[in-house]
Structure formats: C-alpha cells, structure tokens
Design an enzyme around this catalytic site. Sequence first.
Site, PDB file in Angstrom:
ATOM      1  N   HIS A   1      41.202  -5.428  40.304  1.00  0.00           N
ATOM      2  CA  HIS A   1      41.914  -4.578  39.347  1.00  0.00           C
ATOM      3  C   HIS A   1      42.310  -3.221  39.940  1.00  0.00           C
ATOM      4  O   HIS A   1      42.529  -2.263  39.206  1.00  0.00           O
ATOM      5  CB  HIS A   1      41.037  -4.317  38.117  1.00  0.00           C
ATOM      6  CG  HIS A   1      41.022  -5.440  37.123  1.00  0.00           C
ATOM      7  ND1 HIS A   1      40.679  -6.724  37.458  1.00  0.00           N
ATOM      8  CD2 HIS A   1      41.327  -5.459  35.797  1.00  0.00           C
ATOM      9  CE1 HIS A   1      40.751  -7.487  36.369  1.00  0.00           C
ATOM     10  NE2 HIS A   1      41.144  -6.744  35.359  1.00  0.00           N
TER      11      HIS A   1
ATOM     12  N   GLU B   1      51.384 -14.394  31.598  1.00  0.00           N
ATOM     13  CA  GLU B   1      52.298 -13.508  32.319  1.00  0.00           C
ATOM     14  C   GLU B   1      53.564 -14.204  32.790  1.00  0.00           C
ATOM     15  O   GLU B   1      54.639 -13.593  32.839  1.00  0.00           O
ATOM     16  CB  GLU B   1      51.583 -12.847  33.508  1.00  0.00           C
ATOM     17  CG  GLU B   1      50.552 -11.782  33.129  1.00  0.00           C
ATOM     18  CD  GLU B   1      49.250 -12.354  32.574  1.00  0.00           C
ATOM     19  OE1 GLU B   1      49.031 -13.578  32.689  1.00  0.00           O
ATOM     20  OE2 GLU B   1      48.451 -11.570  32.022  1.00  0.00           O
TER      21      GLU B   1
END
Lengths: 322, 325
Positions: free
Chosen positions: B129, B60
């Site tokens: 998440h 990322e």
Amino acid sequence: MPITLDKQKALETYELMKLIRLFEEECASQYMRGLIRGFLHLYIGEEAVAVGAISSLNEDDYIVSHYRDHGHALARKLDPNGIMAELMGKSTGVSGGRGGSMHLFDVSKGFMGGYAIVGGQLPIAVGLATSIDYLSEDRVVMCFFGDGAVNEGYFHESLNLASLWKLPVVFVLENNLYGMGSHIDRTHATGHNLYLSADEYNIPATQIDGMDVLAVMETAQPLIERTRSGGGPVLIEANTYRFVGHSMADPGNYRNILEIEEWKTKDPISKFVEHALSQNIFGLDDIAVIDESVKQVVRDAVEFAEQSEDPEVESMYREIHG
Amino acid sequence: MGKLTVRESISKGLYEAMDSNERCYLLGEDIGEYGGAYAVTKGFLDKYGEKRVRDMPIAESVIAGAAVGSAMGGLFPIVEIMTINFTLLAMDQIVNHAAKMRYMSNGQIQVPMILRTVTGGGGGLAATHSQNFEGWYANVPGLKVVTPSNPYDALGLMRSCIESKDPVIYVEHCLLYSVTGDVPEEYYNVPLGKSVVCREGQDVTIVTYGGMVSVCLEAADKLSEQGIEAEVIDLRSLRPLDIETSVKSVCKTGRAVVVEENWKTGGFGAEISSSLQENAFDYLESPIIRISGEEVPMPYSRKLESAAIPDASKVTITIKAMMEI
Ligand SMILES: Cc1ncc(C[n+]2csc(CCOP(=O)(O)OP(=O)(O)O)c2C)c(N)n1
Ligand SMILES: [Mg+2]
C-alpha cells in the site's frame, strides 16, 4: 412458434452468411500470399451467430466485438473494401491501417471496435451501456465474447455491474468449445452450460444452437427487446464451432478430425439453405445470383485493398492525443 | 487569494467539473456514502445524487473499463481508484484500452476521462500500500500523467485535465492532502506538460515531483544556510514531460540531482537523468545523481519506513558531497 422470414429477409440472411464465408476464405489466401500479416482469426463456421444476432439490432445500437471480428463487422454492413484494406494495413482501412484484423472500428455504424485482450471488451460494453442509460438513449449494446473469456474476472465484474445497474447490454457468448487449443473441459470447472453463470448475477440467459441462424434470431429478438425496454442485461450462449484453426498460426493438433467433420455436417449456411429450399422461401436460381454477386464483392475488396496506399510514415504520430 | 488544502483544491476542481458539465460523473469505491477513502468527495453524493456520484463494487477492472466505455458513449467520467496499488487490477483497461482507443480507431473515438488515484508511502501501510507507479503510466503514449505537489497546482492541473480530450491519470500523494497553500480566487490553470522552478538557485539543480517536492525544498533551505543555492524544479506532469525547463536550469548550474520516492532501477528518475545528459552533457560539471527510495518492498516499522524513503537530510548530504567534486 419457429420464426419465419420473408423472401427478402431470407435472401439477405443468406447473403450475409455467404459473404462472411467467402470473405474469410479469401483472407486466408491473402494471408498465405503475405498481404495480410499478424494474427488472423477467421469466423468460418460461426456465421449464424453474428448474422442472427446483429440483424436483430437497430441501426443505432452499439456493437463491441473481440479479435475474431470480421464476421461481426460484415454482419453490421461495414464496407468490405474498408475491412480488407484494414487487414492489408492500408490507409483506406476502416481504422486507417492502425488496427488490423483484430481492431476494426466504424463508429458511424455503431461498431465500437474489436478488442484483443480476452474479456477486455466486456467492461467497455458496460460503460457504453452506462452512457446510454445516463443519456436516456434508445439503444442497446451487443457484446460478443468467447467461452475463454468466461474464465476472466472481467466476465464476472461486468455481469455484476450490468445487472446491478440494469444496463442495456446483450451479452453474446460464442461457445465454440475451445480457447485457442484448450477444450473447455480442461479450463472450466463445469465444462458446459456456461450461461448458468449469468444466473448468479440475476441475468436471464439462454443457450441456443448457434449453427442455426433462425434459432439465433428467434432467441435474440425478444431478449433484445426486453433489454431495450429497460429489463436489464441478458445473455445468450450460442453453441458453435470454428471449422478452421484458432488463427492462421494454429498447429491444429488438439482437435479430433472426426469432431471437426461432425460439426461440419451442421454447417450453418447449408442448414439455412436446406430450410429455405424446403419451405420454398427462395430457389436455387436466387442462390446462384447471390453467390455471384458476393464473389464479386470479395474480389472488389481485394482489388481495392491492394490498390490502396500504405499510410504515410508521418501519419504514425497522429491521433495519439486530441 | 485564499488558503486551501490540497484536498480542498481537488474537491474544488471536481465541483467545477460537475457544475460545468452535466455529462460529468464520478465513480469509485466508497466515494459516495463514505465520502472517499481520503475524503476528497465528501458531500458530493448529497449535492449531485446517485446518478452522478456512483459507489462502485470493489472491482477495479470494470470501474476503469466502464469509465472508458462511457466516455466513448459521450460521458465525462472522473474515476477514483482508492490507491495506485489497486490500479494494477485496472491496468489493462488503462493501458490496453483507454490509451489505445483514439489511436487504434484512427481518431473515430476519444476517451476524455480523469482517473484520480493516490500514490506514495510514509503512512505505515507496508509493502502493498505504499508504492509509486505513476512512472509506469508515464511510459505509455496515449496517457497523460500529472502529479500535483501543492494546492495551487492541484486545482490548476485539475482544470487542465477537465479540458483534456484524453485519459489523464491524476496522481495525488497520500501525505499531501492536508498541506495548505495560496490559491487565487480568480480563474487560472496549470497547463499539462509544464514544469515549474519552485526555488531559484545557481549552484545545483534538483529535479523532482509530487511528494518529494517539499522534501527537496526543505533540503534547499538547509543547503542555503551552508552557502549552497539549489534550484528546485517540480515536474508537475510526467507525460507530457517538459524537460526543457530542467535542461535550462542545468545549463546554468552545471549540476543535477534527480529525486524520486520510487525505486531507482527503471524508475522515472532514470528517464530524467538520461534526458538531462542527452541535452546538457557539455554543461555538466559532475555526474547526474539519482536519489530514490530504497530497493525494498516497503517495510512497516516506522524506523525502517523512514529509512526507505528519501528525506531532506539524505538530499542535503548527497548534494554537499557532490559539490566537492
Ligand atoms: C488476456 C489475454 N490472455 C490471453 C490471450 C491470448 N489469446 C488470444 S485468443 C485466446 C483464446 C480465447 O478463446 P475464446 O474466448 O473462447 O474465443 P475464441 O477464440 O474461441 O473465439 C487466447 C488465450 C489474450 N489475447 N488476452
Ligand atoms: Mg472459444
């Protein structure tokens, strides 16, 4: 065959290294006077790396630097007045007084910034190279970083992507043995030959004597051309040393004085002068002329910076958004 | 006028960006061959090819950073970070690089880019998440943050993001992709920094955004059956923030409830609540109330997860109690 410079190129090389040295010494004085504030990281001792590497680039190549960026900026011929004004936070600074020592920018010279998050400039360099590739431009990106940055995930992510996409990035690892006060023996699992990491990513890499400007040029030039002609990224590890503290705030208690003195005998400027004199490339009188003119450039930079205005408070709100 | 899902609206915006600008390209994990974790970019690789639709390594930091650098070099990157939870690994590039570039270079550099990502809980994905970090990014000058709650805004905001010369975080809520709504055939856009009154009422103002908008509208319908008319405001952008629309409403209703899925402490709702009292204190008939997610890492069990996320009945009960003050 070792590289040879003609007189003009040799004088220019000397001039740039000397300019960096004197400019940095002057920065230290201006810091003591309180006219430069914040963090100030000097490049004294490492001049051969910036000068050797950057003088091997084309004018429209990109450079991405870190917080120890004055040497790179001067080697790229950014206006010394604008750099000194930036260090003093003036509106005439290269970044309008918003960046300071760690954030010099001059897009007109392809100098795409100094960055102060260790390793954060590597992905930026990879991105610039992506744009070069995408737009089929004839440029490369040269990205400077220290031995400390090798321990960041950024290093690995960036090398991987640059190699995966065969991007035109010249990674220049300035290994001055320390990240702030920590010797690489205490921070890196191998402690030496950091360039070998590049092998994991299929990137050709070389280790060189970063105190020898000719060695830097000799290595950089073919590697840059390889990258420029579509060969993908390359990495140069330049072994070097800073003769001064990490920043002006450095307590200086972690390095042995003998070690420092030992490295000072490898001073890149003296070394180059000795070489040039012994080969009769230039003479002592040439040196005297350059020294005088470089001193004047530095004096002028200080005068320009001191006489420049602080930015207007209102200007603080500009350039947050387009 | 046609019906589109939020997913289709976002895709439509991306097609427009790609078709109108050769320098626009997409990058993200599994956006190409796989079609995107939430299938927004399905079909893009076939249409535009590998140069413009780039499947990225799971990295990322360099995804975000390469986007920033390529924008500096003249491209228009649209990044997908699979979920906002993973943007933490890209946060340095977003906050310390993308957001600072124009400013620190004194305008020499601009970073036009869109970073799309997915926020919110409710899908049974547990603690790592199911988070809502858009408010964190909204704290940062130099960034823009949008949070579409329906197909119309999803396309309209995307069009404005495409026009923007600055980095924008485009935040999609994980439960909204299949929500359908009317989307005009003719061109329109939704300006950044403009909230909207999505239901009128004179008794109480509910200020919310993103996934909580539909929850609040459902609550407003229930309240209406009991004689309480709530005005519901969808912020749509968190930065730039349009607080005036909410202030105006609160001056009319005299009461305000701020609803967010995020945790309360230091959450974005605190910003709204504080700005409302700064601007509408004299009009308030009762304290401003915040309804937020429970202050726990999101539990997995359906029963616990439902209890941790505000729902319509929580909003209804809170407002009924408030109206008695
Ligand atoms: C992400 C991050 N962590 C820590 C710091 C603080 N810091 C600034 S410079 C530095 C040392 C970096 O060493 P190196 O990469 O070897 O470069 P050098 O200073 O030796 O040129 C550290 C730890 C920082 N700026 N950014
Ligand atoms: Mg170092």
